[in-house]
Design a protein around this motif. Structure first.
Motif, PDB file in Angstrom:
ATOM      1  N   ILE A 124      47.165  33.095  57.002  1.00  0.00           N
ATOM      2  CA  ILE A 124      46.363  32.869  58.208  1.00  0.00           C
ATOM      3  C   ILE A 124      45.217  31.913  57.919  1.00  0.00           C
ATOM      4  O   ILE A 124      44.939  30.992  58.690  1.00  0.00           O
ATOM      5  CB  ILE A 124      45.818  34.216  58.747  1.00  0.00           C
ATOM      6  N   ALA A 125      44.557  32.134  56.783  1.00  0.00           N
ATOM      7  CA  ALA A 125      43.422  31.291  56.411  1.00  0.00           C
ATOM      8  C   ALA A 125      43.857  29.861  56.109  1.00  0.00           C
ATOM      9  O   ALA A 125      43.156  28.902  56.438  1.00  0.00           O
ATOM     10  CB  ALA A 125      42.703  31.888  55.209  1.00  0.00           C
ATOM     11  N   VAL A 126      45.010  29.710  55.482  1.00  0.00           N
ATOM     12  CA  VAL A 126      45.536  28.368  55.184  1.00  0.00           C
ATOM     13  C   VAL A 126      45.931  27.658  56.467  1.00  0.00           C
ATOM     14  O   VAL A 126      45.633  26.471  56.670  1.00  0.00           O
ATOM     15  CB  VAL A 126      46.743  28.479  54.223  1.00  0.00           C
ATOM     16  N   ARG A 127      46.567  28.379  57.365  1.00  0.00           N
ATOM     17  CA  ARG A 127      47.006  27.793  58.636  1.00  0.00           C
ATOM     18  C   ARG A 127      45.816  27.324  59.469  1.00  0.00           C
ATOM     19  O   ARG A 127      45.879  26.298  60.145  1.00  0.00           O
ATOM     20  CB  ARG A 127      47.822  28.818  59.409  1.00  0.00           C
ATOM     21  N   ALA A 128      44.716  28.057  59.401  1.00  0.00           N
ATOM     22  CA  ALA A 128      43.549  27.753  60.242  1.00  0.00           C
ATOM     23  C   ALA A 128      42.638  26.684  59.646  1.00  0.00           C
ATOM     24  O   ALA A 128      41.728  26.201  60.320  1.00  0.00           O
ATOM     25  CB  ALA A 128      42.743  29.024  60.479  1.00  0.00           C
ATOM     26  N   ALA A 129      42.883  26.304  58.406  1.00  0.00           N
ATOM     27  CA  ALA A 129      41.957  25.418  57.701  1.00  0.00           C
ATOM     28  C   ALA A 129      42.233  23.940  57.952  1.00  0.00           C
ATOM     29  O   ALA A 129      43.382  23.522  58.112  1.00  0.00           O
ATOM     30  CB  ALA A 129      42.000  25.709  56.209  1.00  0.00           C
ATOM     31  N   ASP A 130      41.164  23.176  57.938  1.00  0.00           N
ATOM     32  CA  ASP A 130      41.271  21.714  57.990  1.00  0.00           C
ATOM     33  C   ASP A 130      41.475  21.138  56.593  1.00  0.00           C
ATOM     34  O   ASP A 130      41.902  19.993  56.445  1.00  0.00           O
ATOM     35  CB  ASP A 130      40.006  21.124  58.611  1.00  0.00           C
ATOM     36  N   LEU A 131      41.148  21.944  55.586  1.00  0.00           N
ATOM     37  CA  LEU A 131      41.334  21.528  54.198  1.00  0.00           C
ATOM     38  C   LEU A 131      41.486  22.768  53.329  1.00  0.00           C
ATOM     39  O   LEU A 131      40.761  23.744  53.500  1.00  0.00           O
ATOM     40  CB  LEU A 131      40.123  20.710  53.713  1.00  0.00           C
ATOM     41  N   ILE A 132      42.451  22.719  52.397  1.00  0.00           N
ATOM     42  CA  ILE A 132      42.639  23.788  51.414  1.00  0.00           C
ATOM     43  C   ILE A 132      42.084  23.289  50.087  1.00  0.00           C
ATOM     44  O   ILE A 132      42.581  22.305  49.537  1.00  0.00           O
ATOM     45  CB  ILE A 132      44.119  24.165  51.235  1.00  0.00           C
ATOM     46  N   LEU A 133      41.052  23.947  49.591  1.00  0.00           N
ATOM     47  CA  LEU A 133      40.473  23.586  48.299  1.00  0.00           C
ATOM     48  C   LEU A 133      41.085  24.500  47.244  1.00  0.00           C
ATOM     49  O   LEU A 133      40.968  25.730  47.336  1.00  0.00           O
ATOM     50  CB  LEU A 133      38.954  23.744  48.354  1.00  0.00           C
ATOM     51  N   VAL A 134      41.751  23.894  46.254  1.00  0.00           N
ATOM     52  CA  VAL A 134      42.472  24.669  45.241  1.00  0.00           C
ATOM     53  C   VAL A 134      41.799  24.466  43.889  1.00  0.00           C
ATOM     54  O   VAL A 134      42.050  23.478  43.198  1.00  0.00           O
ATOM     55  CB  VAL A 134      43.954  24.242  45.159  1.00  0.00           C
ATOM     56  N   PRO A 135      40.922  25.392  43.491  1.00  0.00           N
ATOM     57  CA  PRO A 135      40.253  25.237  42.189  1.00  0.00           C
ATOM     58  C   PRO A 135      41.177  25.622  41.046  1.00  0.00           C
ATOM     59  O   PRO A 135      42.015  26.516  41.187  1.00  0.00           O
ATOM     60  CB  PRO A 135      39.067  26.208  42.293  1.00  0.00           C
ATOM     61  N   MET A 136      41.004  24.964  39.937  1.00  0.00           N
ATOM     62  CA  MET A 136      41.794  25.312  38.760  1.00  0.00           C
ATOM     63  C   MET A 136      41.070  24.874  37.507  1.00  0.00           C
ATOM     64  O   MET A 136      40.369  23.855  37.487  1.00  0.00           O
ATOM     65  CB  MET A 136      43.166  24.652  38.813  1.00  0.00           C
ATOM     66  N   GLN A 137      41.194  25.670  36.477  1.00  0.00           N
ATOM     67  CA  GLN A 137      40.719  25.254  35.171  1.00  0.00           C
ATOM     68  C   GLN A 137      41.783  24.337  34.562  1.00  0.00           C
ATOM     69  O   GLN A 137      42.966  24.461  34.883  1.00  0.00           O
ATOM     70  CB  GLN A 137      40.479  26.475  34.289  1.00  0.00           C
ATOM     71  N   PRO A 138      41.367  23.410  33.716  1.00  0.00           N
ATOM     72  CA  PRO A 138      42.329  22.453  33.158  1.00  0.00           C
ATOM     73  C   PRO A 138      43.206  23.095  32.092  1.00  0.00           C
ATOM     74  O   PRO A 138      43.016  22.869  30.895  1.00  0.00           O
ATOM     75  CB  PRO A 138      41.433  21.355  32.572  1.00  0.00           C
ATOM     76  N   SER A 139      44.150  23.912  32.551  1.00  0.00           N
ATOM     77  CA  SER A 139      45.065  24.564  31.618  1.00  0.00           C
ATOM     78  C   SER A 139      46.443  24.609  32.244  1.00  0.00           C
ATOM     79  O   SER A 139      46.580  24.595  33.474  1.00  0.00           O
ATOM     80  CB  SER A 139      44.595  25.992  31.320  1.00  0.00           C
ATOM     81  N   PRO A 140      47.485  24.675  31.428  1.00  0.00           N
ATOM     82  CA  PRO A 140      48.849  24.765  31.973  1.00  0.00           C
ATOM     83  C   PRO A 140      49.035  25.991  32.859  1.00  0.00           C
ATOM     84  O   PRO A 140      49.698  25.919  33.889  1.00  0.00           O
ATOM     85  CB  PRO A 140      49.723  24.852  30.714  1.00  0.00           C
ATOM     86  N   MET A 141      48.417  27.136  32.489  1.00  0.00           N
ATOM     87  CA  MET A 141      48.576  28.359  33.278  1.00  0.00           C
ATOM     88  C   MET A 141      48.021  28.193  34.686  1.00  0.00           C
ATOM     89  O   MET A 141      48.641  28.598  35.672  1.00  0.00           O
ATOM     90  CB  MET A 141      47.897  29.541  32.580  1.00  0.00           C
ATOM     91  N   ASP A 142      46.852  27.586  34.769  1.00  0.00           N
ATOM     92  CA  ASP A 142      46.260  27.359  36.086  1.00  0.00           C
ATOM     93  C   ASP A 142      47.092  26.369  36.892  1.00  0.00           C
ATOM     94  O   ASP A 142      47.255  26.528  38.105  1.00  0.00           O
ATOM     95  CB  ASP A 142      44.829  26.836  35.932  1.00  0.00           C
TER      96      ASP A 142
END
Length: 214
Positions: A102-120
């Motif tokens: 629901i939150a993704v559908r309603a958003a104008d932008l999805i901010l996807v944080p990640m640490q610089p690692s293969p797992m993330d």
């Protein structure tokens, strides 16, 4: 102009979603924008920070309106919040597909944080797939990034190969972010001259440019 919504989402726990939501909220509020914070994570870490903020900083929240919601109330609370602010930042849980969708559908932008690692990097897959299905634009941002190392460049190249936009701004592994949260503040308030402040302001400016808030 109708309020814009940014959902901060990442399936992997510990990516720094709540910290980024709070820090961006303060940065935008201090820049003169009316900001709404919507916490849909049952863990309630953002709610705890906001309670400290009201007690220690400003009872009004310092230009930030906070709402906690889940389930069937989510869409209603989001629409209500958008009527009163310029920008809504949504802090989402790592595992709650219905609420996150629901939150993704309603958003104008999805901010996807990640640490610089293969797992993330691997963990971003489900979030990015959801964004594509909901036709919501996504922007990946490096968080808790070490000051040196070739891993960042290697991960950035992998992302580039997948044609997913990556924020120019990189957030470092800064103790100042966590220290300000302990005080119910953002780093722009607690330490205006710190490198962390420059980073979060730069990310806020980058997001504002993407959303046409300039």
């Amino acid at each position: 102009m109708a309020a814009k919504a940014v959902t901060i989402a990442q399936q992997k726990g510990g990516a720094g979603k709540t910290t980024i939501a709070a820090q961006l909220a303060v940065a935008f509020a201090r820049a003169g924008r009316r900001v709404g914070l919507l916490d849909i994570d049952p863990q309630g870490s953002l709610a705890a920070w906001y309670d400290i903020r009201k007690a220690l900083v400003e009872e009004t929240g310092g230009g930030i309106t906070f709402v906690q919601a889940s389930g069937w109330r989510l869409s209603t609370e989001l629409e209500r919040l958008k009527r009163d602010v310029d920008l809504v930042l949504i802090d989402s849980p790592p595992h709650a597909e219905t609420e996150v969708r629901i939150a993704v559908r309603a958003a104008d932008l999805i901010l996807v944080p990640m640490q610089p690692s293969p797992m993330d990097l691997w963990a971003t897959g489900p979030t990015l797939d959801m964004a594509r299905k909901e036709k919501s634009p996504a922007l990946m941002v490096f968080n808790r990034t070490p000051s040196r190392g070739k891993l960042v460049d290697a991960v950035r190249k992998k992302i580039k190969d997948s044609e997913v936009p990556v924020a120019q701004t990189v957030l470092g592994n800064r103790v100042a972010f966590a220290a300000s949260m302990m005080e119910g503040k953002g780093v722009v308030e607690s330490n205006p001259s710190h490198t962390a402040t420059k980073e979060i302001k730069a990310l806020a400016d980058e997001i504002a440019g993407i959303l046409g808030l300039d």
